[in-house]
Design a protein around this motif. Structure first.
Motif, short mmCIF file in Angstrom:
data_model
loop_
_atom_site.label_atom_id
_atom_site.label_comp_id
_atom_site.label_asym_id
_atom_site.label_seq_id
_atom_site.Cartn_x
_atom_site.Cartn_y
_atom_site.Cartn_z
N LEU A 25 5.76 7.51 0.59
CA LEU A 25 5.78 6.79 -0.22
C LEU A 25 6.55 6.43 -1.03
N GLY A 44 5.07 15.58 -8.30
CA GLY A 44 3.96 15.66 -7.45
C GLY A 44 3.64 14.69 -6.19
N LEU A 45 4.09 13.20 -6.77
CA LEU A 45 3.52 12.50 -5.84
C LEU A 45 4.25 12.75 -4.99
N VAL A 99 -6.25 6.69 -2.16
CA VAL A 99 -5.17 7.55 -2.39
C VAL A 99 -3.86 6.24 -1.33
N PRO A 100 -2.99 6.01 -1.95
CA PRO A 100 -1.73 5.16 -1.66
C PRO A 100 -1.87 5.08 -0.24
N GLU A 116 1.14 -1.41 -0.06
CA GLU A 116 -0.04 0.05 -0.04
C GLU A 116 1.08 1.32 0.17
N PHE A 139 -3.30 12.31 -6.98
CA PHE A 139 -3.24 11.17 -6.41
C PHE A 139 -3.48 10.45 -5.64
N LEU A 149 -2.07 16.33 -10.32
CA LEU A 149 -2.64 15.42 -11.07
C LEU A 149 -2.06 14.48 -10.09
N GLY A 150 -0.31 14.69 -9.63
CA GLY A 150 0.69 13.44 -8.64
C GLY A 150 -0.40 13.46 -7.87
N ALA A 151 0.21 14.34 -7.39
CA ALA A 151 -0.23 15.51 -5.47
C ALA A 151 -2.10 15.00 -5.10
N LEU A 192 -9.96 11.88 -10.95
CA LEU A 192 -8.99 12.64 -9.59
C LEU A 192 -9.70 13.81 -9.88
N SER A 252 4.28 15.37 -2.37
CA SER A 252 3.44 15.60 -0.99
C SER A 252 3.16 14.21 -0.09
N ARG A 253 3.54 13.34 -0.68
CA ARG A 253 3.33 12.49 0.21
C ARG A 253 5.03 11.82 0.18
N SER A 296 -4.01 14.87 -2.19
CA SER A 296 -3.80 16.61 -2.35
C SER A 296 -4.93 17.45 -2.79
N ILE A 349 4.91 13.88 -12.98
CA ILE A 349 3.69 13.06 -11.94
C ILE A 349 3.90 12.40 -11.03
N TYR A 359 -0.42 0.64 -5.86
CA TYR A 359 -0.81 1.44 -6.21
C TYR A 359 0.38 1.81 -7.99
#
Ligand code: SF4
Lengths: 352, 659
Positions: free
Chosen positions: A92, A84-85, B497-498, A48, B340, B336-338, B369, A88-89, B343, A81, A69
């Motif tokens: 992960l 951004g992920l 969300v992950p 996860e 996912f 868009l990544g955020a 999304l 913000s996280r 955010s 992309i 995911y």
């Protein structure tokens, strides 16, 4: 689909999806997928918290086969992309799976910037030196003169050396591996995963349909010993069936291949992944002039630099410490405000 | 000069009710002639005035206008502003291309536009005069910096003869003030070089105009002290210049009277003055607070949207992450990544950036999304008019993607309304798991108005409703997560969300099977998914307010607008009604889907007029959707409509209805 809520340990099958894998039979992508599915249980990470992001191309189908995911996105945009992920996280594990066209042609800009910012993502670039999904056009890593459907008289483009590009962008982790050696792939992926910051891994991958045998001279079972130069941190750089060949720093500032016997072991260059200056790693990336000459594999560079997401998170923390938690009502009143009481204007008339 | 010279101040800018009203007490006029020695200060009352400050782009006209605006806001006036500046940071000094202007309309009553024509023009040089004097209301007032009117400057501005003496300004009351030399004289104690000292002349002009309109001086002095705190010499120079300008008004017997525009009777509450860009940025923060989702902005600098990035970058204490990307594509991609990752994701840009973001918006349509795409529209095509306003991206927002890719569209109507529009965009994006276009434009972005602050607790709550558990049982009895199993009411898919164990899933740009969300090339499934995505967006019509019509006396003509034409259309309706004419008026905030009652509303009117700063984009949508013969009124000059332009078009239609 299984419902593993929080398994302490996983096995290979936990990481595979029920989707039929649709690469051409014999494609190098299969062995890369297997290496990843074998590795992840060893890393002790959770499904996860793992995300695979890809762009477009054969390699980009990868996320569909990983029971984590995942996002199969747009041609070339996966590093953006994933940025951004990841920022913000920061909790992960974000992997980017890309190909030579995806990463170096349409997505070249995003790749450069993800590397220079040192975003905490692990980028795997499957290099097969051809466009597979669109059925065989030359790619930005194809050799000059490549005959393809879009270059019937030979391509005119000078190719990119992916590692030189990555090191030029001062990527903090740069490595190369190949699809014929699962153990080496797993070890390289493990190192890339453990690196905090942007990691770039080039994987020599055979496209048996449109560019079969592109790396045969290097990665074939009988060739490997003489043609692949394994890089090991802290050790002299040498190769050959009897370790009889080695790398020295030439007088003109380039690297040279030599017979160890003729120069002596002490003259060999000692590999140091951690040199802050990327110069020597860049020279190593230039050592091979093509797929028919001895080529280094392994980790070229692994330096510690704060990653972008961590810096961003600490900036937020720092501002919060200084200004306190955000207060919406106070924000709206942060400009010049005035009161109107409904009976008469409160502001004083102009004085004179 | 008699006080009649100042009658032009009273010329209507917007509202015909004010014609010749509130002329100062006639007894004052006698005072003027009977007082020979130093006259005591007199003030005459005005109900509104439109002032335009114009100078070189290096003259600080935007700062001057902004300070006058703030002073007026604090004083309690209602106001609206229209900054107008060149795209070049420093266009050649003294040329028409380099003229920068700031227009502000202040009033003692509710106003909705910055005014068609200024009644007072402050011109710092011949180019500023030449570029702006054509807009001045007939009989208006010109206050010019006569030091700047030498032969070379006149030449540069393209004047063959000196407009001060050739009779071309006979229709105006012209006041020549040696602003440069008076400023140099005033700031002498600071000891700066003349070149530097001269830079304070905009504060001299501000001081003079502040005196003329009885603005309070303390806020400006405090602002100067704060703004230039790092450079004490500049604080002193600007303060001296400002005071010199004020004192010049007070002591020079050039103006025989100062004016006062009394405070407006606004609704009770706490007010602030906001630009559209600030209000929009705050609205996004409010949406983050009210949804509990961390705000993420992926953006690339572009005029006139950059201030959104600047403003959001300031507020990290709200957990706002601002990412200045390598390009527009990456700005949208990172957002868009955020999204996912859970955010509240936003990308901000102007038209040229929307071109580049289109592929990401298409992916967001497929991924379903939430993504807020803010387009601060400017003149196009291509680079177009970067600093000028236009509304020509509506059809781009509506159709600018390949395939059937519907996206909700929201448009803000005034600078302060950008706050509410941002929250609404976030609500739709999160509720329906969809990219949403939020359209503003250069006029809203940089224009400002007083805003009564809302009670934070009264703002809408947005429910992210993240998926936390499997939603389907497989054939073998095992619980599964189906990423495309939709909510029956909204048709929205679950947002997992992950990090959420058990809900691992893959999404992407390839067509998905309905429900399970696996890659599917099945023709019937594709048709079902295309129709489901369209139905989801169309269904938003049920969740937005009906269109309200302002129609007090049963009109035959409806004026329908969207976006920043709001203020002008409202003013035109007021003016027409003041002349005894019957017109109805409605304004669309939701452009896709339209409010459910729009068709019924349109059917009630004999004629529908649609004014737009483009070549008729809403009118095209309305005609196609409702098969009505809407009349399109268009203008593409990089500036908003004038009230009179809309009035004239409406009057023509009213005549047709009569016949
Ligand atoms: S085209 Fe080449 S790279 Fe693509 S799946 Fe087939 S063999 Fe692999």
């Amino acid at each position: 689909m299984t419902n593993v809520m929080s398994a302490p340990t996983t096995s290979r099958k936990d990481w595979a999806t029920d989707q039929e894998v649709r690469w051409c039979p014999g494609c190098g992508d299969y062995s890369i997928l297997a290496a990843m599915q074998f590795l992840l249980p060893e890393l002790g990470v959770q499904r996860e918290n793992t995300v695979f992001v890809s762009g477009i191309g054969c390699a980009a189908r990868f996320p569909y086969y990983m029971n984590t995911y995942g996002m199969h996105s747009i041609h070339g945009r996966a590093p953006a992309i994933a940025t951004g992920l990841a920022i913000s996280r920061p909790d992960l594990d974000v992997w980017v799976v890309s190909g030579d066209g995806d990463a170096l042609s349409i997505g070249g800009n995003h790749l450069l910037h993800a590397l220079r910012r040192n975003v905490n993502i692990t980028i795997l670039m499957f290099n097969n030196q051809i466009y597979g999904l669109t059925k065989g056009q030359f790619s930005p890593t194809s050799e000059v003169g490549k005959i393809t459907k879009s270059s019937p008289f030979g391509s005119l483009d000078r190719p990119f050396n992916p590692l030189s590009v990555a090191i030029g962008a001062e990527a903090t982790f740069v490595a190369r591996t190949h699809d014929m050696d699962r153990k080496h792939m797993m070890e390289t992926f493990r190192r890339a995963h453990d690196h905090q910051g942007a990691a770039f891994v080039e994987i020599f991958q055979n496209c048996n349909v449109f560019n079969d045998g592109a790396f045969e001279h290097l990665t074939g079972r009988d060739q490997r010993a003489e043609m692949l130069i394994p890089l090991r941190h802290g050790e002299p750089i040498r190769f050959g069936a009897d370790n009889q060949r080695g790398v020295v720093m030439g007088r003109d500032g380039t690297l040279e291949l030599v017979d160890v016997a003729s120069v002596g072991e002490s003259a060999l260059l000692i590999h140091d992944e951690t040199r802050p200056d990327p110069g020597l790693a860049f020279l190593l990336s230039r050592l091979s002039g093509g797929v028919d000459r001895p080529t280094p594999i392994g980790v070229f560079r692994d330096v510690e630099v704060p990653d972008y997401g961590t810096l961003m998170a600490s900036q937020l923390e720092e501002v919060r410490r200084r200004k306190g938690e955000g207060d919406l009502a106070a924000l709206l009143r942060s400009g010049i405000t005035w009161e109107v009481d409904g009976r008469s204007p409160t502001a004083a008339p102009g004085e004179g | 000069m008699g006080r009649r010279d100042f009658r032009p101040f009273l010329a209507p800018a917007e509202d015909f009710r004010s014609v010749n009203s509130n002329v100062g007490d006639p007894s004052e006029e006698q005072n003027v002639s009977s007082t020979l020695e130093r006259p005591p200060r007199r003030t005459a009352r005005l109900d509104q005035v439109v002032v335009r400050f114009a100078g070189d782009s290096g003259d600080g006209m935007q700062v001057t206008g902004d300070r006058f605006t703030t002073g007026s806001a604090l004083f309690g006036n209602d106001l609206a502003t229209l900054p107008n500046f060149p795209a070049e940071i420093r266009a050649p000094a003294g040329t028409l291309a380099g003229v920068s202007a700031f227009q502000v309309h202040i009033a003692d009553h509710d106003i909705t536009t910055p005014g068609d024509n200024p009644t007072v023009l402050v011109a710092m040089n011949p180019a500023a005069l030449r570029a702006n004097v054509g807009d001045l209301a007939s009989g208006g007032t010109v206050i010019l910096n006569s030091d700047a009117f030498d032969e070379r400057a006149l030449d540069k501005a393209g004047y063959a003869s000196d407009p001060r003496s050739d009779g071309s300004m006979a229709a105006f009351a012209v006041y020549e003030v040696k602003m440069t030399s008076l400023t140099l004289e005033a700031v002498k104690p600071v000891g700066a070089k003349p070149r530097d000292a001269e830079r304070s002349k905009n504060f001299f002009a501000l001081g003079l105009i502040s005196w003329l309109f009885s603005r309070p001086i303390e806020p400006t002095l405090a602002w100067i002290a704060e703004r230039y705190a790092a450079r004490p010499g500049v604080v002193e120079a600007n303060t001296l210049a400002f005071k010199a300008g004020w004192n010049f008004g007070e002591t020079a017997e050039l103006f025989e009277s100062a004016y006062e525009v009394p405070a407006s009777k606004l609704d009770p509450g706490t007010y602030t003055n906001v630009t559209g860009n600030t209000a929009l940025a705050w609205g996004l923060i409010a949406a983050s607070v009210r949804s509990g989702l961390p705000l993420f902005l992926g953006s690339y600098p572009i005029t006139p949207a950059s201030d959104l990035l600047h403003e959001l970058a300031k507020h990290k204490q709200f957990g706002v992450r601002t990412f200045q990307a390598e390009d527009e594509i990456a700005g949208a991609g990172a957002a868009l990544g955020a999204a996912f990752g859970g955010s509240l994701a936003v990308t901000t840009t102007s038209g040229p950036g929307v071109d580049l973001k289109s592929e990401t918006i298409g992916l967001a349509v497929s991924l379903e999304l939430p993504l807020i795409v803010v387009d601060v529209q400017r003149g196009g095509p291509s680079t177009g008019l970067p600093t000028k306003t236009e509304q020509a991206d509506l059809l781009h927002a509506m159709y600018g993607r390949h395939g059937e890719a519907p996206v909700p569209i929201i448009a803000a109507k005034t600078p302060a309304h950008c706050f509410e529009a941002a929250i609404e965009a976030a609500r739709l994006a999160v509720t329906y798991r969809t990219p949403v276009f939020l359209l503003t434009d250069g006029y809203l972005a940089n224009g400002s108005e007083p805003w009564r602050l809302p009670d934070v607790e009264s703002l809408p709550v947005i429910q992210p409703d993240l998926a936390v558990a499997p939603n389907h049982v497989g054939p073998d009895g095992e619980e599964e997560f189906w990423p495309y199993l939709r909510d029956e009411t909204t048709l929205a898919r679950p947002w997992a969300v992950p990090g959420t164990a058990g809900l691992e899933h893959r999404i992407g740009g390839l067509e998905k099977s309905d429900g399970a969300g696996d890659v599917s090339y099945d023709p019937a499934n594709h048709e079902r998914m295309v129709r489901l995505r369209a139905a989801k967006i169309a269904g938003i019509a049920e969740a937005i307010p009906s269109l309200e019509v302002d129609d007090p006396d049963g009109a035959g003509l409806l004026m329908l607008g969207w976006g920043s034409t709001y203020g002008t259309i409202v003013a035109a309706a007021r003016s027409l009604r003041a002349q005894g004419l019957r017109v109805a008026r409605a304004h669309l905030m939701h452009l896709n889907p339209f409010p459910a009652n729009l068709g019924e509303v349109l059917g009630r009117y004999a004629k529908v007029l649609i004014p737009e700063v483009n070549l008729g984009q809403l009118s095209r949508l309305v005609r196609a959707e409702y098969l009505i013969d809407a009349v399109s009124l268009t203008k593409v000059q990089g500036t908003p409509f004038k009230v009179s332009e809309i009035e004239e078009a409406a009057m023509l239609l009213l005549k047709e209805i009569e016949q």
